[in-house]
Structure formats: structure tokens, C-alpha cells
Write a protein that holds these residues in place. Sequence first.
Motif, PDB file in Angstrom:
ATOM      1  N   GLN A 722      37.569  43.200  48.144  1.00  0.00           N
ATOM      2  CA  GLN A 722      38.560  43.803  47.092  1.00  0.00           C
ATOM      3  C   GLN A 722      38.955  45.219  47.883  1.00  0.00           C
ATOM      4  O   GLN A 722      38.185  45.744  48.373  1.00  0.00           O
ATOM      5  CB  GLN A 722      37.778  44.045  45.816  1.00  0.00           C
ATOM      6  N   TRP A 723      40.352  45.528  47.209  1.00  0.00           N
ATOM      7  CA  TRP A 723      40.623  46.907  47.921  1.00  0.00           C
ATOM      8  C   TRP A 723      40.878  47.763  46.985  1.00  0.00           C
ATOM      9  O   TRP A 723      41.304  47.404  45.644  1.00  0.00           O
ATOM     10  CB  TRP A 723      42.067  46.734  48.621  1.00  0.00           C
ATOM     11  N   MET A 725      42.318  52.191  45.950  1.00  0.00           N
ATOM     12  CA  MET A 725      42.945  53.102  46.724  1.00  0.00           C
ATOM     13  C   MET A 725      42.097  54.431  46.134  1.00  0.00           C
ATOM     14  O   MET A 725      41.563  54.544  45.202  1.00  0.00           O
ATOM     15  CB  MET A 725      44.189  53.432  46.391  1.00  0.00           C
ATOM     16  N   LEU A 733      38.467  57.295  43.090  1.00  0.00           N
ATOM     17  CA  LEU A 733      39.792  56.663  43.311  1.00  0.00           C
ATOM     18  C   LEU A 733      40.820  57.120  42.886  1.00  0.00           C
ATOM     19  O   LEU A 733      40.651  58.102  41.956  1.00  0.00           O
ATOM     20  CB  LEU A 733      39.520  55.401  42.159  1.00  0.00           C
ATOM     21  N   THR A 734      41.867  56.614  43.391  1.00  0.00           N
ATOM     22  CA  THR A 734      43.434  57.582  42.851  1.00  0.00           C
ATOM     23  C   THR A 734      44.374  56.455  42.948  1.00  0.00           C
ATOM     24  O   THR A 734      44.360  55.369  43.409  1.00  0.00           O
ATOM     25  CB  THR A 734      43.541  58.553  43.867  1.00  0.00           C
ATOM     26  N   ASP A 735      45.638  56.972  42.049  1.00  0.00           N
ATOM     27  CA  ASP A 735      46.491  55.937  42.056  1.00  0.00           C
ATOM     28  C   ASP A 735      47.755  56.310  43.358  1.00  0.00           C
ATOM     29  O   ASP A 735      48.810  55.948  43.244  1.00  0.00           O
ATOM     30  CB  ASP A 735      47.065  56.078  40.767  1.00  0.00           C
ATOM     31  N   TRP A 743      43.446  53.369  51.221  1.00  0.00           N
ATOM     32  CA  TRP A 743      42.973  51.826  50.827  1.00  0.00           C
ATOM     33  C   TRP A 743      41.698  51.656  51.515  1.00  0.00           C
ATOM     34  O   TRP A 743      41.462  51.791  52.553  1.00  0.00           O
ATOM     35  CB  TRP A 743      43.827  50.849  51.081  1.00  0.00           C
ATOM     36  N   GLN A 755      37.995  58.040  38.478  1.00  0.00           N
ATOM     37  CA  GLN A 755      39.319  58.384  38.705  1.00  0.00           C
ATOM     38  C   GLN A 755      39.679  59.750  39.133  1.00  0.00           C
ATOM     39  O   GLN A 755      39.178  60.591  38.258  1.00  0.00           O
ATOM     40  CB  GLN A 755      40.335  57.752  37.752  1.00  0.00           C
ATOM     41  N   LEU A 756      40.366  60.066  40.307  1.00  0.00           N
ATOM     42  CA  LEU A 756      40.641  61.367  40.283  1.00  0.00           C
ATOM     43  C   LEU A 756      41.594  61.802  39.281  1.00  0.00           C
ATOM     44  O   LEU A 756      42.741  61.165  38.967  1.00  0.00           O
ATOM     45  CB  LEU A 756      41.411  61.395  41.858  1.00  0.00           C
TER      46      LEU A 756
ATOM     47  N   VAL B  36      38.277  43.362  40.288  1.00  0.00           N
ATOM     48  CA  VAL B  36      37.745  44.471  39.907  1.00  0.00           C
ATOM     49  C   VAL B  36      38.264  45.020  38.612  1.00  0.00           C
ATOM     50  O   VAL B  36      39.255  44.868  38.506  1.00  0.00           O
ATOM     51  CB  VAL B  36      38.218  45.567  40.978  1.00  0.00           C
ATOM     52  N   ARG B  41      43.863  53.611  35.878  1.00  0.00           N
ATOM     53  CA  ARG B  41      45.059  53.445  36.776  1.00  0.00           C
ATOM     54  C   ARG B  41      44.544  52.803  38.150  1.00  0.00           C
ATOM     55  O   ARG B  41      45.152  53.044  39.169  1.00  0.00           O
ATOM     56  CB  ARG B  41      45.856  54.466  36.825  1.00  0.00           C
ATOM     57  N   ILE B  42      43.446  51.929  38.062  1.00  0.00           N
ATOM     58  CA  ILE B  42      43.172  51.046  39.253  1.00  0.00           C
ATOM     59  C   ILE B  42      44.010  50.271  39.724  1.00  0.00           C
ATOM     60  O   ILE B  42      44.406  49.313  39.189  1.00  0.00           O
ATOM     61  CB  ILE B  42      41.837  50.716  39.118  1.00  0.00           C
ATOM     62  N   PRO B  43      44.432  50.504  40.900  1.00  0.00           N
ATOM     63  CA  PRO B  43      45.457  49.304  41.582  1.00  0.00           C
ATOM     64  C   PRO B  43      44.905  47.960  41.553  1.00  0.00           C
ATOM     65  O   PRO B  43      43.692  48.032  41.839  1.00  0.00           O
ATOM     66  CB  PRO B  43      45.800  49.830  42.977  1.00  0.00           C
ATOM     67  N   PRO B  45      43.682  44.892  43.281  1.00  0.00           N
ATOM     68  CA  PRO B  45      43.072  44.608  44.591  1.00  0.00           C
ATOM     69  C   PRO B  45      43.855  43.355  45.374  1.00  0.00           C
ATOM     70  O   PRO B  45      43.279  42.770  46.068  1.00  0.00           O
ATOM     71  CB  PRO B  45      41.652  43.869  44.451  1.00  0.00           C
ATOM     72  N   PRO B  48      46.883  45.247  49.893  1.00  0.00           N
ATOM     73  CA  PRO B  48      47.737  46.724  50.007  1.00  0.00           C
ATOM     74  C   PRO B  48      48.453  46.895  51.203  1.00  0.00           C
ATOM     75  O   PRO B  48      48.043  46.414  52.408  1.00  0.00           O
ATOM     76  CB  PRO B  48      46.491  47.724  49.786  1.00  0.00           C
ATOM     77  N   ALA B  50      48.579  49.499  53.073  1.00  0.00           N
ATOM     78  CA  ALA B  50      47.566  49.996  54.277  1.00  0.00           C
ATOM     79  C   ALA B  50      46.399  49.067  54.538  1.00  0.00           C
ATOM     80  O   ALA B  50      45.888  49.413  55.775  1.00  0.00           O
ATOM     81  CB  ALA B  50      47.070  51.315  53.807  1.00  0.00           C
TER      82      ALA B  50
END
Lengths: 803, 218
Positions: A722-723, A725, A733-735, A743, A755-756, B36, B41-43, B45, B48, B50
Amino acid sequence: MTKPRKKQSRRRGGRSRIWRALLWLLLIAIGLGLVVGIPWVWKLDRQVTSRFEGNRWELPARVYARPLELYAGLKLSPTALRRQLEWLHYVKVHAVRKPGEYSVKGGRFDIYTRSFNFPDERQPAQRILLAIRDGRLASIKDAASNKPLGLFRMEPVRIANIYPRHNEDRVLVKLDEVPPLLVKALLKIEDKAFYEHHGVRPTSILRAMIANLKAGRTVQGGSTLTQQLVKNFFLSNEKTIVRKLNEAIMALLLEWHYDKDEILEAYLNEIYLGQDGARAVHGFGLASQFYFQRHLSELSPEQLLLLVGMAKGASYFDPRRHPQRVRARRDIVVQVLVREGVLGEDAAQILLNRPLGVTRKVPSSVTRYPAFLDLVRKQLRRDYRDEDLQNEGLVVFTTLDPEIQFQTEQAVVNQLAKIEKDRGLESGILQGAMMVASVDQGEVLASVGGRDPRYAGFNRTLAMQRPIGSMVKPAVYLTALAHPRIYNLLTPLDDSELVLELPNGDVWAPGNYDHENHENVTVISALVHSYNIASVRLGLHVGIDNVVKMLRALGVTSHINPYPALLLGALDIPPIEALQMYQTIAANGYRTPLRAILAVVDQQGQTLQRYPLEVEQVVPSEPVFLLTTALQQVTERGTARALQYLLPPDLKVAGKTGTTNDLRDSWFAGFSGSHVAVTWVGRDDNQPTGLTGSSGALRVWAAAVRKLDTTPLTPVEPDTVQWAMADIEYGLLTDGQCGEAVWLPFLPGSVFPGQLDCDALYMEDEEVFVPEANGGSRTVSTTDTAPTTAKPRGGKRTWGTFR
Amino acid sequence: MGNFSLKPNISIVWRTIALTLLASTLLLAGCATGPVTTQTRIPRPAPPPAAPQPQQPAMPQPEPGVETMPLERGEPLRPQAMPQPELLPPGDMTVEDVQTAVDVAPEAPSDNPVVVSLLQQADSLAASGQLDRAAASVERGLRIAPKDASLWQKLARIRLEQGKYHQAESMAKKSIALARGRPGMIADNWKLIAEARQARGDAVGAQRALDKMMQYSQ
């Protein structure tokens, strides 16, 4: 058994007693002659036939590089192709007529390849047309049919011969492969009546004797080819009567046992035609390569006649040392052939005007690639006795890629000189070693054992054991990441001061390279920046024994001391073991034993042994994928970030630097999608060099890898990944709104950080307010993304809630 | 230092605390099947930008304007259903009932003509019992296209024929890893692994592999 010399006329004695006495004496002499002579001839017969029969000649093992595979789309420059053709001793001509020749116009090559027996098939000689455009092979066609070829193998470059003990070398030829002109001329010059006589010609011996007596020295030889062959069998320049008698008897014996063509073929392969250091050059097959770098069948008429002329005495008529003398000799041969009606006047005139055409001497008896051959020998010795290697004429097909080897040598030689110059080091003080292998097949493509790649001395790739420093760390981190519920790339680590009491009572306090402590670093940032104390804590956490197990799984076979210092690279291994270790990582945890040999084939072309590709999954792919992500960040923002400008921008790689105490050893190991390579730079006397892994070995590594036809790193992503950022420096973590977002992959069960908080980060005037952990504060510009300056000490972390 | 530090000897304690606290205040990662879970604001999964892209063929693709030639003019390449029937060991598998499920949706073994020709060569060598030479042909292909899943699968098949069951399984797994997005090929590989395990006498393992195969065969 024949007793050729023992026939004496028996005449009835006269009446007188004198005659009777003489007769008795004669009979006694004959009797004695038979008693002594029969065993004597018997012995000579055994000698000469055993030499002629069966294992007649000891043949060296021939070692070949991997062949160049040509197909449309291959990355190939005209320069690289010409280099390849030069290694194969192809001759550049205007119009291509026979195998071993090529012509080139712009990017268009016209090549007449030689036939070659590959282990899997015999490939006939073939004329091919290549077009190279924009650094790639645009098309490849068969010249005869003008049809495109899907895949074409060039003959491989021969990289070494493993010689017999007696230092004799040959390239065997069959009578029907020998150009007719050579045979014709040889008989005219050396033995006109070869097909008539029975091994010796008394008349010509007599004539020679008279001529020699007149001149007072040896001016004429009366030997037949058969006698010369015998003489070559038992090389000796003794000129005694006994010797001559023995030779004559053996010549008669040979003729009695074998037919003329067999004797002629033996002569063509046995005749001594020169000396290459300790190696004696025997036979026309090898002489052709030795003097002209071409196969016998490719020689021009005047070159063939030159070799015929040399048969008279190769040390006296050495074309490299005495070109004038040899030219005169060749011209005599031409004139004799005109007189004998073999050559016309006009044809002869053309030949007389041609130069000798002898090439510069190449060091053919020593390999150009001693470090690689060292590895080949080592692997061969597992399966073959030394004598088989030396006598049986085995053909060894290896994995060496001559072009990659060339680029690797260039990188070691040039970069070491450059580093010395840039840093004001004494010229020649640095040494280096480098190996390159293919990632998925573990084939060793290049091996450079020192900065003089031709020198067959100390081979640093195999024989040198040096501590690898931080290059060991991936094994530590991989051990941790194999437990995804405890460790992921953002798991916090403690890099603060650490004092360990060792079992022997010593106290060990590892320090960081920058002599700073970094609190609350993450797994990925500790690896990317190679923080020592965090790595030691991590290693102790997961258990040194487990790290040792991991190193064993990755392919380290040397002794490992299971002490805490191991975690910082107190592990002495040769570069080849480091290469194996990184091969396993590069191949997603599939270890492939490094190979230098593909197949061994006997003289008859039968494959004796294959060394097949073997893979074994020794580490699960998932943690290796996480590790690879981190190692890739090492090359983007960590200790190896110099690669960002040393390599082409689209060539993604992963790797790790290694530096040992007092800057004695400088290491770098890394991989692209298809190649893995290890470089060491240091001094033979193990004194400090002032170089880190980044300022030393990395430069050499990059210079070589930049030239490779390699694919960017695209690690195989496991299904379960799972990814998310994150900013790896903050460990949050950051958006992507703030911080430096990357990533990162996570495995099931991972514990994520918080989260940052971008709002807290943003201040006026594009300045970032970063509270120091100790209460101080400092400002960092958001536009400054350099990793070292952007790195806050304990930024605003959500997990601060449970401090 | 104000932040918590990770001491070697308290890892389990830390882990327990961390898990408890994180469950309430921070993020908690899902298990293999769950996404996840994100607090703020977690993107997602999703793959991505990148992230590593699917495997490119290792053979450099000719650039526009570069003259390229098909393998044999006038001879269209025939996509072959994998595995080749003649390479299947007769009767040492008990998967006849699922056989049909595997053979659906034949995929082109490779989009690289050089690879395709070497696969064909390997097939005909293997068909005549020359397994060593067949393997050498596949290895030749791997030197040109090391990330080609069909080559690894072919090598796995040959190793199976040679009775090298562990090697067969390793290579089939490598092929699976490289065959992302190609369910047919992945299913074939699991079938191959099942055969290898069966041949080694690992019936349970073979059944697990067959279950995996079924997942990809639908």
C-alpha cells in the motif's frame, strides 16, 4: 617390424683366408647389429608412433567471452561495434570479400562473419548488413537475401588460453581446410618428391653433404618433410650422426605406418613457427593467428608464402624481428614457385610488391582480463583437474561482456587518476576494484582487480578482504523490515548517544560520521543518511544473530564476527561477496549464485558441462521492495545523491555507500534495473585515503554505470503493498501541500505515523518556523529543498502526544 | 530530549503502547485485505504517480523514425498459448478438472519478437527432448530481456521437466512477480508450482497453489 638399415649384401667369401676372416667379421657385425638394432628400432618405433597417435598434441583450453547479440533496437554505437570487431581481429577493407572482413560507411556496417561452433549450434560464416542510427541498431539484414534477421550472434571474443605445461600452443587444422597454395608451395620448397619417397631420400642427403663439405658449413638440408616432422616431434638441435640416424629410421617407420596425407597434416600442425615468450608457436593454424591475427583460410597468397618461407627456421626468419630477411625469403619462395610453374610472372610480380602484412604483436599468451580469468579458473577447478584444463583442448564459454569490461576498466583507471589529481594525492597511491553482474541471472559481466587491469597480480575482487562499512546496513534494515508489524520505513529510531558495554568489559560508543546525533529519525532517513547510532540500535533490536542470518541468506560466505561493530560494517569480505549480497537485494530477494562460466565444450564440440541459471528466494520480496525504495532514496537525497548529476536523469538506481574508520576504505554498491555493481577504492597498505564512499568509490561506479546499456530501476511491486505520501525527514505523512512528499510503500500491518501539519509549518514570507526539540527555533526556507538544510531536529510531530 | 526514544530492550512494550495509542489518535494500517484507514488527509493507496510503474520490456523500444523490421517478413507472429502442450509432463498431475479454467484467454507470451523467436526455439528443442539446449535458448533470451515473465515461466517449465522442482518453483514465482496484470500467465505459473510441489510429494502445498491458480483463472 621393418629393419630398413639392416639389409647388407651377403657375398660368398673368396678363397683366401683373408676373405674368409673378413666374411666372419662381417657376419659377426651383422649379428651384433641385429641383436642391438632390433630392440633399438623397436624403441624408436614405439616413441614415434605414440607421439603420432591418439593424444598427439596437448591442446590448451580456450576461453571465450559472451557473444554480442545483435537485434533491431539494441543500444549500440558505431564506436562500440568497431571495438568489438577489433577484439575479434576483423580487418577493415573497402570491399568485403571473405570472412573476417568488414567495411563501414557512416553508420552502415558490412560484416562478413566467421563460422563458429557455439555450444548449441554451428553458425556458418555469413555476410550481414547493419545500420546504426541514434545510438541504436536500426536494422540487421542478411546480405545475400537482403532479408532482415531477428537475432544474430557474433562470434565471441577469445579472452584467454589456458596453456599446457610444455607451453606448446596450436590451433589444429585439417588438411582439407588448408589453402591449396600453402600445401603446394610447401612441397615445392621443402620436399618436391614428398609423394614419391619413403621417408628419406639418400640422393638428396648425399647432395646436401657434398654442398656442405664444399662450403665448410651447413648450407643445405637434405631432410624430407617426414624427417622434419620427426625432428619437430623431439625438438633438439643436436647434429650428431646418431641423431641423424635416429631421425632417418623414425622417418622410415612413420612412412611405413601412416599414409602421406596423415603425415602432411601432422607436419602442418607440428612445425615450429615462432616463439611468444615462453609459448612455442606450433603449426600453420596458430602461426596465422600469431602473425596476422586471422584464420589460416583468410590469409592472402603472399601471407601464406611468407609462412612457407619461415618453415626453414622460424627463429632465424622471424618476420617481426627481421622483416628484411623474411621479405627476401618470401620473395625467393615466390620465385621458386614461378620457376616451378605454380605462379605466373604477372601474379608473382603483384605478390612481390606486397608488404609483409604482419600485425603488431599482441600479448596473446597472457589474457587481457586476468581478474575475470581468475574467477573462471576458480569456478572451473570445482569440476576439472588442472591437467584436463591444460591438455584436452576444452572450450570454455564465459559470461564476460567485453564492452562492459572495457567501460569498467576505463572508469577505474580514469576516475582514480582524477580523484588523485583533484585531491592532491600522490599519483598512483590509490587502488581500486570493481565488478559488474546482471541482476536476474547473476552473470559476472566485468571484473577489474586493480588499476592496471592487464596486470595479473593481486586480484582485489577475490583475494582482498576489507571491512565494508555502512554497506552492511541494508542487511540490518532488511532484517527489521521483514517484521512489518514492528518496522516500516517511517518507524522512528533513536539516534542519540549510545554507550554499549561489551561482554569482554570494553565500552563501545559508536558515533555518527558527522559527529552529530539526530534524534527521532526514521528507518528510511537513518538509512538514507547512513546514521550509525540509529543503525546500531536497530541492529541490537532485531538481534545481531538475525542480522548474521540475513547476511548469510544474502550470500556472504566469509567469517562473520557477531559483535555490535558488525552493525556498522566490521565485516571483512572481498568485493565479489558484496556483489552477491547486492545481487540478492537487486533481484527482490532471489539469490542467484554469481557465475562466470556458462558451458564447457570438448574438442569435438560435445557439451561436457553446463552451468545453468539457478535462483533461490532467500528473503521475501515485500521487505526487499521497501528496502529498495529506501536505497533508491539514498541515491536521490542521501549519501549517494551525487548520482543525481553523475548519471543521466532518467537512469534510476539504488545503492549504498560504505566508508570505514579513518577513511581507509571507500565502497559503493548499487543497482539499476538490469545491472548490479560494486566498487572499492583504497590503498594496498590500508592507510587512510581521505575518501568517503561517496567521494571515492561512488565516482568510479557512476563513471562505469553511465556507459552501460542498462535499464532504469523499476522494482517489482508486490501485490500487498500500500502506498502513502510522506515527508521522510519529518517522518510524517503528508498530502503534498507542504514538506517534501515522497510516495512510500507499506506492508499490511504497518503502524503509520501522523500527519504533517502544514498550517503550523507555513509562516509569512515563505519562511518555515521549525521549533527545535530543545526549545530553540530556527527558520528554513521552503524553497530550499536541500536535504541537509531542510532537515529539522524533531519537527512538529503528531506522535509527540505520547512522549 | 523531549521526544520518546526507542530503546532496544523495550521494543515489545513500546509496540504495545504504540499500537494502543495509535489506534485511537493516529493511523492504523489495515490488514492485507483492508485499505489503509486514514484519519485526515491520507491519500488513497491507489497506484501513485511516483510509484514504480509496471515493468517495461527490457528490450529498448526503437524510437520513432528508426527503421524496424519484423522477425520474418510475411510470417505474422503467432501468439502461443502457454504452456506448450508438449512440455506438459503426462499424467503426473491431478488437475484435469481445472485444466479448462487455466487455458482460457490465451495471452501473447511476449511483445518482444526476439523473445518470441527464442521461446519457439526452446519449445522445439524441448519437444525433441533436448532440455539443456532448450534452457540455454531461454537463458539467451533472458540476457536480452531479463524481466520477461514468459521466459522465466518457460525456464520453470523446463526445470520441472528436468525434475528440478525447487528451481521450477523459484522461477515460476519470479515469473509471477514480473507478470503483474496478466492473470492468465499468473495462473499458469501457479499451476506449474502445484505440479512441482506435487512431484516433490507436497500435496498440501500443491493444493494451496491450485487454490491460488483458481483465484487468477476466473
